[in-house]
Design a protein around this motif. Structure first.
Motif, mmCIF file in Angstrom:
data_model
loop_
_atom_site.group_PDB
_atom_site.id
_atom_site.type_symbol
_atom_site.label_atom_id
_atom_site.label_comp_id
_atom_site.label_asym_id
_atom_site.label_seq_id
_atom_site.Cartn_x
_atom_site.Cartn_y
_atom_site.Cartn_z
ATOM 1 N N GLU A 109 48.895 40.712 43.906
ATOM 2 C CA GLU A 109 49.343 41.970 43.531
ATOM 3 C C GLU A 109 47.579 42.039 43.101
ATOM 4 O OE1 GLU A 109 51.823 40.637 39.758
ATOM 5 O OE2 GLU A 109 53.691 40.002 41.112
ATOM 6 N N LEU A 110 46.741 41.990 43.384
ATOM 7 C CA LEU A 110 45.630 42.461 42.991
ATOM 8 C C LEU A 110 45.353 44.001 43.599
ATOM 9 C CD1 LEU A 110 42.756 41.773 42.669
ATOM 10 C CD2 LEU A 110 41.634 41.811 45.305
ATOM 11 N N GLY A 111 45.987 45.087 44.252
ATOM 12 C CA GLY A 111 45.773 46.354 44.370
ATOM 13 C C GLY A 111 45.016 46.855 45.216
ATOM 14 N N PRO A 112 44.348 48.122 45.807
ATOM 15 C CA PRO A 112 43.537 48.317 46.436
ATOM 16 C C PRO A 112 41.712 48.037 46.312
ATOM 17 C CG PRO A 112 44.457 50.242 45.547
ATOM 18 C CD PRO A 112 44.971 48.947 44.958
ATOM 19 N N ALA A 113 41.029 47.357 47.202
ATOM 20 C CA ALA A 113 39.996 46.511 46.863
ATOM 21 C C ALA A 113 38.739 46.782 47.970
ATOM 22 C CB ALA A 113 40.163 43.961 46.622
ATOM 23 N N ILE A 114 37.928 46.704 48.170
ATOM 24 C CA ILE A 114 37.031 46.231 48.562
ATOM 25 C C ILE A 114 35.677 44.938 48.698
ATOM 26 C CG2 ILE A 114 34.460 46.983 49.313
ATOM 27 C CD1 ILE A 114 36.888 49.321 49.771
ATOM 28 N N SER A 115 35.808 44.056 49.999
ATOM 29 C CA SER A 115 34.952 43.543 49.698
ATOM 30 C C SER A 115 33.380 42.979 50.055
ATOM 31 C CB SER A 115 35.532 42.448 50.907
ATOM 32 O OG SER A 115 36.871 41.865 51.079
ATOM 33 N N VAL A 116 32.756 42.985 49.201
ATOM 34 C CA VAL A 116 31.110 43.560 49.260
ATOM 35 C C VAL A 116 30.680 41.446 49.203
ATOM 36 C CG1 VAL A 116 29.199 44.096 48.427
ATOM 37 C CG2 VAL A 116 30.914 45.080 47.111
ATOM 38 N N PHE A 117 29.840 41.818 50.497
ATOM 39 C CA PHE A 117 29.047 40.790 51.245
ATOM 40 C C PHE A 117 27.404 41.172 50.890
ATOM 41 C CE2 PHE A 117 32.871 41.256 53.313
ATOM 42 C CZ PHE A 117 33.159 39.695 52.624
ATOM 43 N N GLY A 118 26.720 40.251 50.494
ATOM 44 C CA GLY A 118 25.635 40.500 50.790
ATOM 45 C C GLY A 118 24.454 39.076 50.257
ATOM 46 N N SER A 119 23.614 38.733 50.567
ATOM 47 C CA SER A 119 22.298 37.246 50.386
ATOM 48 C C SER A 119 22.891 36.938 48.657
ATOM 49 C CB SER A 119 21.178 37.982 50.830
ATOM 50 O OG SER A 119 20.359 36.343 50.090
ATOM 51 N N ALA A 120 23.458 35.120 48.632
ATOM 52 C CA ALA A 120 23.047 34.388 47.196
ATOM 53 C C ALA A 120 21.595 34.235 47.410
ATOM 54 C CB ALA A 120 23.719 33.697 47.961
ATOM 55 N N ARG A 121 20.701 34.656 48.225
ATOM 56 C CA ARG A 121 19.184 34.635 47.340
ATOM 57 C C ARG A 121 18.843 35.532 46.640
ATOM 58 N NH1 ARG A 121 16.938 30.783 52.669
ATOM 59 N NH2 ARG A 121 18.845 29.127 52.884
ATOM 60 N N THR A 122 19.417 36.955 46.981
ATOM 61 C CA THR A 122 18.752 38.569 46.134
ATOM 62 C C THR A 122 19.051 37.802 45.100
ATOM 63 O OG1 THR A 122 20.346 39.369 48.080
ATOM 64 C CG2 THR A 122 19.073 40.767 46.276
ATOM 65 N N GLN A 123 17.452 37.889 44.304
ATOM 66 C CA GLN A 123 17.195 38.421 43.019
ATOM 67 C C GLN A 123 17.164 38.926 41.358
ATOM 68 O OE1 GLN A 123 15.937 35.356 41.666
ATOM 69 N NE2 GLN A 123 16.330 34.691 43.708
ATOM 70 N N PRO B 263 25.673 33.633 43.950
ATOM 71 C CA PRO B 263 25.135 34.889 42.815
ATOM 72 C C PRO B 263 24.546 35.229 44.058
ATOM 73 C CG PRO B 263 23.651 32.345 43.889
ATOM 74 C CD PRO B 263 25.541 32.247 44.288
ATOM 75 N N GLY B 264 23.438 36.095 43.462
ATOM 76 C CA GLY B 264 22.658 37.804 44.241
ATOM 77 C C GLY B 264 23.557 38.420 44.271
ATOM 78 N N ILE B 265 23.565 38.567 46.149
ATOM 79 C CA ILE B 265 24.135 40.336 45.295
ATOM 80 C C ILE B 265 25.807 40.506 45.607
ATOM 81 C CG2 ILE B 265 25.234 41.727 47.700
ATOM 82 C CD1 ILE B 265 22.032 42.427 46.908
ATOM 83 N N MET B 266 26.521 39.066 45.290
ATOM 84 C CA MET B 266 27.708 38.965 45.201
ATOM 85 C C MET B 266 27.806 39.311 43.594
ATOM 86 S SD MET B 266 28.300 35.614 48.183
ATOM 87 C CE MET B 266 26.953 34.795 47.814
ATOM 88 N N GLU B 267 27.095 38.169 42.711
ATOM 89 C CA GLU B 267 27.340 38.228 41.260
ATOM 90 C C GLU B 267 27.027 39.905 40.675
ATOM 91 O OE1 GLU B 267 24.306 35.626 38.757
ATOM 92 O OE2 GLU B 267 23.093 37.044 38.836
ATOM 93 N N ALA B 268 25.830 40.510 41.903
ATOM 94 C CA ALA B 268 25.858 41.615 41.673
ATOM 95 C C ALA B 268 26.810 42.342 41.425
ATOM 96 C CB ALA B 268 24.361 42.261 41.956
ATOM 97 N N ALA B 269 27.495 42.692 42.286
ATOM 98 C CA ALA B 269 29.053 43.849 42.774
ATOM 99 C C ALA B 269 29.900 43.009 42.169
ATOM 100 C CB ALA B 269 29.141 43.333 43.693
ATOM 101 N N ASN B 270 29.940 41.431 41.953
ATOM 102 C CA ASN B 270 31.145 41.377 40.580
ATOM 103 C C ASN B 270 30.555 41.272 38.744
ATOM 104 O OD1 ASN B 270 31.462 38.183 42.268
ATOM 105 N ND2 ASN B 270 32.688 40.094 42.287
ATOM 106 N N LYS B 271 29.169 41.676 38.583
ATOM 107 C CA LYS B 271 28.737 42.222 37.502
ATOM 108 C C LYS B 271 29.268 43.748 37.165
ATOM 109 C CE LYS B 271 24.235 42.975 34.685
ATOM 110 N NZ LYS B 271 22.956 42.030 35.404
#
Length: 257
Positions: free
Chosen positions: A66-80, A109-117
């Motif tokens: 039941e999430l609805g429309p979504a976009i998956s975001v990828f990128g390095s976990a090492r990005t500060q 962490p990294g890009i994943m954390e940033a997009a979630n934030k």
């Protein structure tokens, strides 16, 4: 010549499996289930893994249906956090939320954390699909809905099944794995109207040049396969690509009988 005594061997039908000779097992499934004695290494056998795999799909489908429309975001976990890509991913998470999308990342962490934030702080739906790794990353603090997986293939199914597109920031092997998985699915028409956007022109230039100058030049892929990718530094371009894909999906839906 067939030996008749082969047909006299004990036969056991264990579900769809037929057991004879050295494979004949005098015990039953119920007996092994109820018997508390004996070794416990059965939990590591392939048949048992099938149940674990099944449970991962069930949990993922149940959590995200039941999430609805979504976009998956990828990128390095090492990005500060002081990397410009980090803030760009935060901004993207916010803009995706404003456009009505949930944001799905690998939960690390990294890009994943940033997009979630960006998604969480904008009041949107922030999803993290974690994976069991030798070096534990854990789920970042900006994920509101998390599902942890043992198996990469179950996790990758969720990234594609519940997303309307991929946005890929600079990253390493894991990022490239998700990128080429998506490109293959689009190329083979396993998914349709599924945009893939690479953020970071200077980072991705070498890869795109190699695809064109080597794979296309040697006829390993078709020239149109390069059109599967959009490369940009501008989030306006990202949002435009996603919007056009959404319009294409809706048009295709209207054309269905």
């Amino acid at each position: 010549m067939t030996r008749h005594d082969e047909f006299e061997r004990p036969v056991k039908y264990a579900g769809p499996v037929i057991q004879r000779g050295k494979h004949y097992d005098v015990t039953t499934t119920d007996q092994r289930l109820l018997d508390t004695a004996g070794p416990t290494d059965w939990v590591h056998t392939d048949p048992w893994r099938v149940l674990r795999i099944q449970s991962e799909f069930i949990e993922g489908f149940g959590a995200l249906a039941e999430l609805g429309p979504a976009i998956s975001v990828f990128g390095s976990a090492r990005t500060q956090p002081d990397d410009p890509s980090y803030q760009l991913a935060v901004d993207l998470g916010e803009r995706l939320t404003g456009a009505g999308y949930a944001v799905i990342t690998g939960g690390g962490p990294g890009i994943m954390e940033a997009a979630n934030k960006g998604a969480q702080e904008a009041g949107g739906t922030s999803v993290g699909l974690g994976i069991e790794l030798p070096f534990e990353q854990g789920i970042n603090a900006y994920v509101d809905l998390a599902v942890n997986f043992r198996y990469f293939f179950a996790r990758k199914t969720m990234f594609v099944k519940y997303a309307q597109g991929f946005v890929v920031f600079p990253g390493g092997y894991g990022t490239l794995d998700e990128l080429f998985e998506a490109m293959t699915l689009v190329q083979t028409h396993k998914v349709t109207a599924f945009p893939i956007v690479l953020v970071g022109e200077s980072y991705w230039k070498g890869l795109v040049d190699w695809l064109r100058d080597t794979l296309v030049a040697e006829k390993k892929i078709s020239p149109v396969d390069l059109d599967l990718l959009t490369v940009t530094d501008d989030l306006d371009d990202v949002m435009s690509v996603l919007a056009r894909a959404e319009e294409a999906r809706r048009a295709a839906g209207r054309e269905q009988p």
